[in-house]
Design a protein around this motif. Structure first.
Motif, PDB file in Angstrom:
ATOM      1  N   ASP A 186       0.821  -1.208   0.000  1.00  0.00           N
ATOM      2  CA  ASP A 186       0.000   0.000   0.000  1.00  0.00           C
ATOM      3  C   ASP A 186       0.860   1.266   0.000  1.00  0.00           C
ATOM      4  O   ASP A 186       0.576   2.220  -0.710  1.00  0.00           O
ATOM      5  N   VAL A 187       1.941   1.292   0.801  1.00  0.00           N
ATOM      6  CA  VAL A 187       2.876   2.429   0.827  1.00  0.00           C
ATOM      7  C   VAL A 187       4.271   1.890   0.564  1.00  0.00           C
ATOM      8  O   VAL A 187       4.848   1.191   1.400  1.00  0.00           O
ATOM      9  N   LEU A 188       4.826   2.188  -0.602  1.00  0.00           N
ATOM     10  CA  LEU A 188       6.157   1.695  -0.946  1.00  0.00           C
ATOM     11  C   LEU A 188       7.227   2.491  -0.203  1.00  0.00           C
ATOM     12  O   LEU A 188       7.084   3.703   0.008  1.00  0.00           O
ATOM     13  N   PRO A 189       8.315   1.846   0.211  1.00  0.00           N
ATOM     14  CA  PRO A 189       9.361   2.534   0.984  1.00  0.00           C
ATOM     15  C   PRO A 189       9.939   3.752   0.279  1.00  0.00           C
ATOM     16  O   PRO A 189      10.150   4.804   0.915  1.00  0.00           O
ATOM     17  N   LEU A 190      10.204   3.644  -1.017  1.00  0.00           N
ATOM     18  CA  LEU A 190      10.819   4.764  -1.723  1.00  0.00           C
ATOM     19  C   LEU A 190       9.843   5.917  -1.920  1.00  0.00           C
ATOM     20  O   LEU A 190      10.253   7.091  -1.948  1.00  0.00           O
TER      21      LEU A 190
END
Length: 305
Positions: A186-190
């Motif tokens: 859902d929320v990518l690290p980059l």
């Protein structure tokens, strides 16, 4: 020295009223040396008290908060691996991380610190506060698995960005610790790191474990990219001693630069000369009354003789 007396129109009337007999002359007693000395010393002490003497102590420096420092720590199930060593004995990764983290927190006096623990989800364990004892207590209360068994780096960074947005201090530093690879979608690290960079948040990433050993899921590439995007730095901690060295390096990279509020303790001293003056006057009056009593007693004895 004798001089003419002042003529008073009511002088005779005063004599009749009091019944006293007038004398040829009256002797005005002059002050002796001791009385003049007492008066002069008392006057000097009163002037000293009026000048309000003060004792100024050494300046005391008080710490004024200069930055927010956020620790985001991974407490997913992988942190329970028993492959680190504390005092010569096998220990869980999380226990070793907590032990070293305590020393790091104690050194950060001057910073407002906060804690985020993440796994499947990210939670604020301690909001930004200068009370480092509370932060250390919150750290003790956390344990592996409390935030879920997976590792979602993106959620942890996004939660940190949200915490920084609610605060007014401009200097923002995040320390991100993990031993796994991001498993969220859902929320990518980059993407989260890009939001942090736009908000001027500097992120230091620390990889826990040895990527060369079998069973390690550490994603060094992503951690390095997160650090590069936010002008931070990536560190690899294979054991407890290396983690302690990393904290020392972070201390050098982010030295405590707080504003000093100078406080000079002041002690008022006016009551010392004031008390001495009053004591001297009381003593002088006491001595004078004793002398008069002695003189009267000697006169009576002379009259009887």
């Amino acid at each position: 020295m004798r001089s003419a007396s002042i003529t008073l129109p009511t002088y005779d009337r005063a004599l009749n009223y009091t019944g006293q007999k007038p004398r040829k002359s009256a002797l005005v007693k002059r002050r002796n040396f001791f009385e003049w000395l007492v008066l002069m010393l008392s006057w000097a002490l009163l002037l000293a008290a009026l000048s309000s003497p003060q004792l100024v102590g050494k300046p005391e420096m008080k710490v004024k908060t200069s930055r927010n420092f956020l620790i985001a720590a991974d407490i997913s199930f992988s942190m329970a691996q028993n492959d680190w060593v504390i005092d010569g004995q096998k220990a869980r990764r999380w226990d070793a991380v907590k032990e070293v983290m305590h020393e790091f927190i104690e050194k950060r006096k001057g910073d407002r610190m906060g804690l985020i623990f993440f796994g499947t989800n990210a939670y604020v364990q301690a909001p930004f506060t200068p009370d480092l004892q509370t932060v250390a207590q919150m750290l003790d209360e956390a344990d592996v698995g409390m935030a879920g068994q997976m590792t979602h780096l993106g959620k942890a960074i996004a939660k940190g960005v949200a915490m920084f947005e609610k605060d007014t201090i401009e200097t923002k530093v995040m320390l991100l610790l993990t031993d796994g690879i991001d498993s969220g979608d859902d929320v990518l690290p980059l993407d989260a790191a890009d939001l942090a960079a736009k908000d001027s948040i500097l992120i230091y990433t620390i990889g826990i474990g040895d990527p060369g050993k079998s069973g390690s899921d550490l994603d060094e590439g992503t951690l390095q990219d997160i650090a590069d995007m936010t002008n931070g730095q990536y560190f690899l901690a294979k054991d407890e001693s290396r983690l302690a060295e990393i904290y020392d390096e972070v201390d050098k990279l982010e030295p405590i630069e707080y504003e000093e509020m100078e406080n000079r303790p002041v002690t008022l001293l006016y009551y010392y000369p004031l008390g001495a003056a009053l004591g001297l006057l009381i003593f002088s009056a006491f001595v004078g009354s004793i002398v008069q009593l002695i003189r009267k007693a000697s006169r009576k004895e002379g009259a009887y003789v």
